[in-house]
Scaffold this motif. Structure first.
Motif, PDB file in Angstrom:
ATOM      1  N   ASN A  51     -18.044  48.794  48.883  1.00  0.00           N
ATOM      2  CA  ASN A  51     -18.680  48.914  47.568  1.00  0.00           C
ATOM      3  C   ASN A  51     -20.134  48.463  47.622  1.00  0.00           C
ATOM      4  O   ASN A  51     -20.473  47.548  48.356  1.00  0.00           O
ATOM      5  CB  ASN A  51     -17.962  48.030  46.539  1.00  0.00           C
ATOM      6  N   ARG A  52     -20.969  49.090  46.810  1.00  0.00           N
ATOM      7  CA  ARG A  52     -22.353  48.645  46.621  1.00  0.00           C
ATOM      8  C   ARG A  52     -22.320  47.552  45.557  1.00  0.00           C
ATOM      9  O   ARG A  52     -21.884  47.786  44.433  1.00  0.00           O
ATOM     10  CB  ARG A  52     -23.229  49.807  46.163  1.00  0.00           C
ATOM     11  N   ILE A  53     -22.773  46.365  45.918  1.00  0.00           N
ATOM     12  CA  ILE A  53     -22.804  45.217  45.013  1.00  0.00           C
ATOM     13  C   ILE A  53     -24.249  44.725  44.940  1.00  0.00           C
ATOM     14  O   ILE A  53     -24.912  44.593  45.964  1.00  0.00           O
ATOM     15  CB  ILE A  53     -21.895  44.070  45.530  1.00  0.00           C
ATOM     16  N   ALA A  54     -24.721  44.450  43.735  1.00  0.00           N
ATOM     17  CA  ALA A  54     -26.099  43.986  43.567  1.00  0.00           C
ATOM     18  C   ALA A  54     -26.128  42.482  43.292  1.00  0.00           C
ATOM     19  O   ALA A  54     -25.187  41.911  42.754  1.00  0.00           O
ATOM     20  CB  ALA A  54     -26.765  44.740  42.434  1.00  0.00           C
ATOM     21  N   LEU A  55     -27.238  41.884  43.685  1.00  0.00           N
ATOM     22  CA  LEU A  55     -27.491  40.464  43.472  1.00  0.00           C
ATOM     23  C   LEU A  55     -28.726  40.329  42.610  1.00  0.00           C
ATOM     24  O   LEU A  55     -29.684  41.094  42.752  1.00  0.00           O
ATOM     25  CB  LEU A  55     -27.729  39.763  44.805  1.00  0.00           C
ATOM     26  N   SER A  56     -28.715  39.351  41.722  1.00  0.00           N
ATOM     27  CA  SER A  56     -29.847  39.096  40.837  1.00  0.00           C
ATOM     28  C   SER A  56     -30.108  37.607  40.794  1.00  0.00           C
ATOM     29  O   SER A  56     -29.193  36.811  40.591  1.00  0.00           O
ATOM     30  CB  SER A  56     -29.534  39.607  39.436  1.00  0.00           C
ATOM     31  N   GLN A  57     -31.370  37.227  40.997  1.00  0.00           N
ATOM     32  CA  GLN A  57     -31.774  35.825  40.893  1.00  0.00           C
ATOM     33  C   GLN A  57     -32.920  35.754  39.905  1.00  0.00           C
ATOM     34  O   GLN A  57     -33.933  36.424  40.089  1.00  0.00           O
ATOM     35  CB  GLN A  57     -32.235  35.271  42.257  1.00  0.00           C
ATOM     36  N   VAL A  58     -32.746  34.958  38.853  1.00  0.00           N
ATOM     37  CA  VAL A  58     -33.822  34.806  37.883  1.00  0.00           C
ATOM     38  C   VAL A  58     -34.897  33.920  38.465  1.00  0.00           C
ATOM     39  O   VAL A  58     -34.641  33.068  39.312  1.00  0.00           O
ATOM     40  CB  VAL A  58     -33.319  34.238  36.531  1.00  0.00           C
ATOM     41  N   ARG A  59     -36.107  34.159  38.035  1.00  0.00           N
ATOM     42  CA  ARG A  59     -37.249  33.367  38.483  1.00  0.00           C
ATOM     43  C   ARG A  59     -37.225  32.044  37.745  1.00  0.00           C
ATOM     44  O   ARG A  59     -36.997  31.989  36.551  1.00  0.00           O
ATOM     45  CB  ARG A  59     -38.540  34.123  38.194  1.00  0.00           C
ATOM     46  N   ASP A  60     -37.460  30.966  38.494  1.00  0.00           N
ATOM     47  CA  ASP A  60     -37.490  29.625  37.865  1.00  0.00           C
ATOM     48  C   ASP A  60     -38.726  29.427  37.044  1.00  0.00           C
ATOM     49  O   ASP A  60     -39.747  29.925  37.199  1.00  0.00           O
ATOM     50  CB  ASP A  60     -37.432  28.531  38.945  1.00  0.00           C
TER      51      ASP A  60
END
Length: 124
Positions: free
Chosen positions: A115-124
């Motif tokens: 599966n294609r899984i995405a990651l997201s990290q918010v900017r501090d």
């Protein structure tokens, strides 16, 4: 008042033991296994009243892993650490970490099931 439109997702898997080991190892989650309507499921923790959605890994005849179609984004505190952990567990990086400005960073991996899984990290 309208809330978030997505309340639950299911990620198709072919080998539940392998998939649970992957998601628990890469993200540090504890999944709970259960059979639902004859389907093997492993549920992510759910925090009622919190923002976002939760879901499950799902195995059965109607669940087919794919890199096409809907992409689920996982919110992570350190995208670089997750990419390293995923790679060490055999995941392919499909989309390298990208700075998307004020929103933070994104990347995409192929999980243990294809599966294609995405990651997201918010900017501090």
């Amino acid at each position: 008042m309208m809330g978030n439109p997505v309340v639950h997702f299911e990620i198709p898997v072919t080998d539940m033991d392998r998939a649970v080991a992957f998601y628990e190892g890469v993200f540090g989650y504890r999944l709970t296994r259960q059979e639902v309507d004859g389907y093997d499921m492993a549920f992510f923790a759910r925090a009622d009243g919190a923002a976002g959605a939760s879901g499950a890994l799902a195995r059965g005849d109607v669940y087919r892993p794919s890199k096409e179609g809907v992409i689920v984004y996982f919110d992570v505190p350190d995208i670089d650490a997750v990419l390293r952990m995923a790679s060490s567990r055999g995941a392919s990086i499909l989309y390298q970490k990208k700075d998307i400005g004020a929103a933070g960073f994104v990347a995409e991996i192929e999980d243990s099931e294809g599966n294609r899984i995405a990651l997201s990290q918010v900017r501090d």
